[in-house]
Each structure stands twice: as C-alpha cells, then as structure tokens.
Motif scaffolding. Structure first.
Motif, PDB file in Angstrom:
ATOM      1  N   GLY A   1      14.767   6.688 -17.072  1.00 36.12           N
ATOM      2  CA  GLY A   1      13.545   6.227 -17.732  1.00 36.12           C
ATOM      3  C   GLY A   1      13.459   4.726 -17.888  1.00 36.12           C
ATOM      4  O   GLY A   1      12.366   4.177 -18.061  1.00 36.12           O
ATOM      5  N   GLY A   2      14.591   4.044 -17.810  1.00 38.85           N
ATOM      6  CA  GLY A   2      14.585   2.591 -17.935  1.00 38.85           C
ATOM      7  C   GLY A   2      14.436   1.862 -16.626  1.00 38.85           C
ATOM      8  O   GLY A   2      13.945   0.729 -16.594  1.00 38.85           O
ATOM      9  N   ILE A   3      14.832   2.516 -15.508  1.00 34.26           N
ATOM     10  CA  ILE A   3      14.889   1.783 -14.229  1.00 34.26           C
ATOM     11  C   ILE A   3      14.061   2.403 -13.100  1.00 34.26           C
ATOM     12  O   ILE A   3      13.745   1.717 -12.131  1.00 34.26           O
ATOM     13  N   ARG A   4      13.708   3.684 -13.214  1.00 31.42           N
ATOM     14  CA  ARG A   4      12.886   4.287 -12.156  1.00 31.42           C
ATOM     15  C   ARG A   4      11.421   4.024 -12.479  1.00 31.42           C
ATOM     16  O   ARG A   4      10.950   4.327 -13.577  1.00 31.42           O
ATOM     17  N   VAL A   5      10.701   3.455 -11.528  1.00 30.95           N
ATOM     18  CA  VAL A   5       9.333   2.987 -11.787  1.00 30.95           C
ATOM     19  C   VAL A   5       8.392   3.404 -10.652  1.00 30.95           C
ATOM     20  O   VAL A   5       8.839   3.760  -9.557  1.00 30.95           O
ATOM     21  N   PRO A   6       7.087   3.341 -10.905  1.00 25.54           N
ATOM     22  CA  PRO A   6       6.133   3.604  -9.813  1.00 25.54           C
ATOM     23  C   PRO A   6       6.202   2.507  -8.755  1.00 25.54           C
ATOM     24  O   PRO A   6       6.384   1.334  -9.079  1.00 25.54           O
ATOM     25  N   LEU A   7       6.064   2.885  -7.500  1.00 28.33           N
ATOM     26  CA  LEU A   7       5.887   1.948  -6.391  1.00 28.33           C
ATOM     27  C   LEU A   7       4.938   2.594  -5.394  1.00 28.33           C
ATOM     28  O   LEU A   7       5.215   3.670  -4.868  1.00 28.33           O
ATOM     29  N   ILE A   8       3.817   1.929  -5.180  1.00 26.26           N
ATOM     30  CA  ILE A   8       2.781   2.428  -4.274  1.00 26.26           C
ATOM     31  C   ILE A   8       2.445   1.326  -3.272  1.00 26.26           C
ATOM     32  O   ILE A   8       2.327   0.156  -3.646  1.00 26.26           O
ATOM     33  N   MET A   9       2.294   1.693  -2.006  1.00 22.46           N
ATOM     34  CA  MET A   9       1.909   0.738  -0.971  1.00 22.46           C
ATOM     35  C   MET A   9       0.777   1.306  -0.128  1.00 22.46           C
ATOM     36  O   MET A   9       0.833   2.461   0.291  1.00 22.46           O
ATOM     37  N   LYS A  10      -0.206   0.466   0.116  1.00 26.11           N
ATOM     38  CA  LYS A  10      -1.304   0.853   1.009  1.00 26.11           C
ATOM     39  C   LYS A  10      -1.550  -0.274   2.008  1.00 26.11           C
ATOM     40  O   LYS A  10      -1.703  -1.438   1.629  1.00 26.11           O
ATOM     41  N   TRP A  11      -1.600   0.088   3.288  1.00 19.15           N
ATOM     42  CA  TRP A  11      -1.924  -0.847   4.371  1.00 19.15           C
ATOM     43  C   TRP A  11      -2.553  -0.008   5.481  1.00 19.15           C
ATOM     44  O   TRP A  11      -1.871   0.518   6.343  1.00 19.15           O
ATOM     45  N   PRO A  12      -3.874   0.175   5.448  1.00 18.29           N
ATOM     46  CA  PRO A  12      -4.548   1.106   6.370  1.00 18.29           C
ATOM     47  C   PRO A  12      -4.217   0.886   7.831  1.00 18.29           C
ATOM     48  O   PRO A  12      -4.145   1.844   8.606  1.00 18.29           O
ATOM     49  N   LYS A  13      -3.981  -0.356   8.222  1.00 22.08           N
ATOM     50  CA  LYS A  13      -3.728  -0.655   9.625  1.00 22.08           C
ATOM     51  C   LYS A  13      -2.387  -0.102  10.098  1.00 22.08           C
ATOM     52  O   LYS A  13      -2.205   0.187  11.280  1.00 22.08           O
ATOM     53  N   ALA A  14      -1.432   0.072   9.166  1.00 24.26           N
ATOM     54  CA  ALA A  14      -0.080   0.419   9.601  1.00 24.26           C
ATOM     55  C   ALA A  14       0.561   1.594   8.874  1.00 24.26           C
ATOM     56  O   ALA A  14       1.477   2.214   9.406  1.00 24.26           O
ATOM     57  N   ILE A  15       0.106   1.901   7.642  1.00 21.34           N
ATOM     58  CA  ILE A  15       0.714   2.983   6.869  1.00 21.34           C
ATOM     59  C   ILE A  15      -0.226   4.185   6.866  1.00 21.34           C
ATOM     60  O   ILE A  15      -1.375   4.087   6.406  1.00 21.34           O
ATOM     61  N   LYS A  16       0.238   5.302   7.353  1.00 21.09           N
ATOM     62  CA  LYS A  16      -0.571   6.516   7.360  1.00 21.09           C
ATOM     63  C   LYS A  16      -0.755   7.023   5.931  1.00 21.09           C
ATOM     64  O   LYS A  16       0.142   6.881   5.093  1.00 21.09           O
ATOM     65  N   PRO A  17      -1.894   7.614   5.628  1.00 16.79           N
ATOM     66  CA  PRO A  17      -2.135   8.105   4.266  1.00 16.79           C
ATOM     67  C   PRO A  17      -1.259   9.299   3.908  1.00 16.79           C
ATOM     68  O   PRO A  17      -0.844  10.069   4.770  1.00 16.79           O
ATOM     69  N   GLY A  18      -0.977   9.404   2.613  1.00 16.45           N
ATOM     70  CA  GLY A  18      -0.290  10.580   2.095  1.00 16.45           C
ATOM     71  C   GLY A  18       1.210  10.601   2.281  1.00 16.45           C
ATOM     72  O   GLY A  18       1.840  11.652   2.125  1.00 16.45           O
ATOM     73  N   ILE A  19       1.828   9.461   2.582  1.00 16.37           N
ATOM     74  CA  ILE A  19       3.282   9.432   2.752  1.00 16.37           C
ATOM     75  C   ILE A  19       3.962   9.465   1.381  1.00 16.37           C
ATOM     76  O   ILE A  19       3.573   8.742   0.465  1.00 16.37           O
ATOM     77  N   GLU A  20       4.978  10.302   1.243  1.00 19.78           N
ATOM     78  CA  GLU A  20       5.780  10.343   0.019  1.00 19.78           C
ATOM     79  C   GLU A  20       7.231  10.080   0.395  1.00 19.78           C
ATOM     80  O   GLU A  20       7.820  10.817   1.186  1.00 19.78           O
TER      81      GLU A  20
END
Length: 500
Positions: A315-334
């Motif tokens: 709870g102290g160190i795990r955090v959200p990380l989200i990346m979006k780059w339509p040209k190179a990152i396909k949607p819905g990757i986990e």
C-alpha cells in the motif's frame, strides 16, 4: 565505350539514389521535419495516489472517467512501484537512479529521531544539477522541456518560490527550458490543480510544432485536502461526510473532500487530452500518469493492499501507472510485470531516440518490450532502500528486494508492529520491537501480505538476502547503525539532526 556508358549510368543512378535517401526526414537538416517523428511526452505525477484510487484499478466510489479511458486506450500496469515517500520517488524519476545509489533516500525536509534505536544515515538533500537528468537527456534529443507544480528534490516544495528567487537559470541547470509559477499557496481551493493544468496547456500550445516534454507535477491528493466546493457538495449529497481535519491528523476515510480531489484531478487530465485532440497531437503523444507513493491511510483504504503511504508494504509503494500512445501502444494492454519509476528514464530515452551519457549510471530498464509486445524485458529483481524512520506511518528503517512473485522486507534493527491496529484507530505508531526482522511474501498469491513465509522458506530468504547485500555493496547504499543514544522511554522524540 559501351562499358564506360554503363558505368556512367550506374554512377548517375547511385547519385540519384543517395539524393533521394538524403531527402528522407531522418537525414533532413530541417529540425522541425526531422523531429516531427519523435513523440511528444507528457508525464503526470500525482502526489499520494493510492493504487486502487482509480476506477480502472478497482475504485467503486470515485469517478475517474478520463484516467479509465487512458487505461482502456493504452497500457495499465498492475505492479508498478515508486518509493514510500515523495522526494526519493521524484529524484528517481529525474535521475533514473535507485535512491540507494543517488543518496536521495528520504523526503528532503523530513524529521529526524535522534533517540530511536537506529542512527539513520546522512542523505543527499539536493538533486545535483550537474547530473544528466531526464530533462537534459530529452533536451539533447531535440525536445523542448517544461515543468509545472511540485519540485521537492531540492530547496523547496513548489517551483514558484525558487523561480521567483533564482529565475529560470536554476531550472535550465536541470535541463528545463521552461518552469511554471503554479503553487498550492496561490490556489484558493484546489491545490493548484487547475493552475498547473492551464500552465501546461499553454506550454503545449507554444511548443506544438516540435517535440516537447511536459512534466505535470501535482500537489494533489496530498494533505491538506482542498477541492472545489461544488464537487465536495456532490459527494456530500451521496452520503459522504465533509472532513473535520484537512491535514489528516484525525482519521477519516473516505471524506467527500478526498473523493472530490480525485475527481477534480481526473477532470484536469481530461483537459490535457482535449487540448491534444484539438491540436491534432493525440496520435503521436505519449501520456503517462503515475503516483509518487500510496495515499495517506487516514484518507483512503488501500484494501486489498496492506498499509499505505510511508510503508514498505504494498500500500505504500505500489501505485497506478497508465500509458497511452495511440501511434505505438495497442489499446487494452495490461502489464503484470513488476516495474519501477526508474524505468521511465530509459523508456523515454528509447522512444525519443536519445542517448545516455558516458559514465552516468542509469538503473532502469526500458518498458518498450512490455508496451509494444516486442522483444524481451530483461530484469528479474527490483530493489528498494529506505533506511529512515517514518513512525507516524508505522515505518522503521528497511530495504526490499522483489524477485519474481516473492518480496522480502528487511528491517535493520527495529520494527513497529501495527498488527490488529486499523489505521483509523492508530493513536500512536504501534508496538516497537527491537532487533532485525525479515518478512517474506508471495505477493502474487498473497497481495495483502498476510502470510509471512520467512520461517517456512529459509532457502528463499537466504537467496533474497544475498541479492540484497550484493546490491547494497554495488550501489554503495548508506546503512543505519545502532544508536548509542537510544532512549527507550522516548524513542521518537524529534532532536537536532545528527545523522551519521
């Protein structure tokens, strides 16, 4: 004669081919045309941002449609890590170095407890401007670099007072072409969320013709709580109470104010997305959003994770990380692979076509194999080093090593046992236990870190401790030692800083 004519034609064809090749944007001398292939990079760092504070990470009570859309249209990391406190995380992002290596292992203005069982090491209190920072690296690759919001890696919390006193030359030394004036002290009701956002929108407008790097460094959702009253009132009508203490001294969770802060932050991110769409920059812009540590436990329940801000538990160190780059990152990757904020430096360097600097050590690993589904992500072990006391969060000096599904926590000389004490009922710090302590968890099977496996798996403990000791030596990590002035009657009395 025929041979000469054929050779002449071949030579002319070769010259023509070279001319066409040199006209390609990669070889073009025009900076704008050359750099147009590079993606813009926007990094949004949120202060005290709980792993499950966002809808796409499990929140059922706060609205985060813009963050949820970014995750749906890009990549969501489920095991992304920062440090348990602010300054070490921010320094790790800008330097690409583990805090153990950089020496920036705690909040630069943190308290010192000279009567505690362990004497904690001295720390670097300023990110050296001569280091090859992430901003310098991107600038050398043709990017215009800008920052607005919280600094907290040298001299002060916000940028505004530093800029007023020292001018842009101060930030130029760190590799930034531009720094904003937004400060939570100037904002009336939202910790400068909108001031920071509008400064970044202006920066994007002014630099839309060439690649830019925007560091959006928020003060929210850190205490003291502040959000637009209309949003707070909306959550009050849904049955949540207003805060009675904006600093979080009195445990209250969740309050209408905290939920409103989270939604307000999400709204501000939506404005940045809209600006990119309006300017036609969406396709080739990487947006990354991350937390600098967990949320304050008196404001937010991190369940299923254990503990909260300041802790070495998830709870102290795990955090959200989200990346979006339509040209190179396909949607819905986990992405389930464990990653760290130090990995953003080499990731941005790779996609920007940047270069490292000879002699400058970077501890991160590029995330491109994970977000592009190409190549191999070559790292098996992650390390964390926080040799300091944060007793208000039940935290004593410790280090972490995570390899695969296993995570070992090592406490150097004492441990605050908070077992059975819920955060909202914790009046003090927990029961102080003396001596080294080792805990081992399988965080994939036991994300709540409820079952300590150290006694049952001594070989795994030895393996992990060997890795940790080698890493301490390789990074020249500063370690705490027994304190000859330990006072068992008042171990957490704040004293004059005499860190060794």
């Amino acid at each position: 004669m025929a041979i000469f004519i054929r050779q002449k034609k071949t030579f002319c064809a070769l010259i023509t081919y070279i001319a066409v090749l040199l006209s390609h944007p990669i070889f073009c001398q025009d900076t704008g045309e050359k750099d147009s292939l590079k993606p813009n990079i926007i990094f949004i760092l949120v202060d005290d941002f709980g792993w499950n504070q966002v809808g796409c990470y499990g929140s059922k009570i706060v609205r985060t449609p813009n963050l949820d859309n970014l995750a749906r249209e890009g990549a969501k990391f489920t095991s992304a890590y920062a440090m348990p406190q602010c300054s070490p995380t921010r320094a790790a992002f800008l330097s690409g170095k583990y805090p153990a290596r950089s020496g920036m292992t705690k909040v630069i203005n943190n308290r010192f407890f000279g009567s505690a069982p362990m004497l904690t090491p001295k720390v670097r209190k300023k990110l050296p401007p001569e280091w090859y920072s992430l901003a310098k690296m991107l600038k050398s690759s043709g990017y215009t670099t800008g920052i607005s919001g919280k600094w907290h890696v040298a001299d002060n919390y916000p940028l505004a007072p530093i800029k007023e006193k020292k001018g842009m030359a101060y930030f130029n030394a760190y590799g930034f072409d531009w720094a904003g004036d937004a400060s939570e002290g100037k904002a009336k009701n939202d910790k400068a969320v909108m001031d920071i956002t509008h400064e970044i929108l202006g920066f994007i407008d002014q630099n839309k013709a060439n690649p830019f790097f925007a560091y959006v460094s928020h003060f929210t959702t850190h205490s003291p709580l502040a959000a637009p009253d209309t949003l707070v009132e909306k959550y009050v009508k849904e049955g949540y109470t207003r805060m009675t203490d904006k600093w979080g001294i009195i445990p209250e969770r969740p309050t209408a104010d905290f939920l409103a802060m989270t939604e307000h932050l999400d709204y501000s991110i939506g404005l940045i997305v809209e600006k990119l769409e309006k300017l036609g920059l969406t396709e080739n812009t990487l947006i990354a959003v991350m937390g600098d540590n967990g949320a304050l436990g008196r404001f937010w329940d991190h369940t299923p994770l254990r503990e909260s801000k300041g802790s070495l538990y998830e709870g102290g160190i795990r955090v959200p990380l989200i990346m979006k780059w339509p040209k190179a990152i396909k949607p819905g990757i986990e992405v389930e692979t464990p990653v760290h904020i130090i990995d953003l430096y080499p990731t941005f360097m790779e996609i920007a076509g940047g270069r490292g600097k000879q002699g400058y050590k970077n501890d991160g690993v590029s995330l491109t194999p994970l977000i592009f589904n190409k190549g191999t992500f070559n790292r098996e072990v992650l390390y964390f080093h926080h040799p300091h006391y944060v007793p208000m969060y039940g935290k004593t000096p410790g280090s972490i090593v995570r390899k695969g599904d296993y995570k070992l926590i090592y406490y150097f000389g004492d441990y605050l046992n908070t077992e059975g004490l819920e955060a909202e009922h914790r009046k003090l710090y927990g029961k102080l236990e003396l001596g080294e302590k080792i805990e081992l968890f399988n965080v994939k099977e036991d994300i709540g870190e409820k079952k300590d496996l150290s006694a049952a798996m001594p070989e795994k403990v030895n393996e992990m401790m060997s890795l940790l000791r080698d890493w301490w030596e390789e990074t020249e990590a500063a370690l705490p030692v027994k304190n000859p002035d330990y006072n068992p009657n008042d171990p957490f009395a704040e004293t004059v800083n005499k860190e060794r």
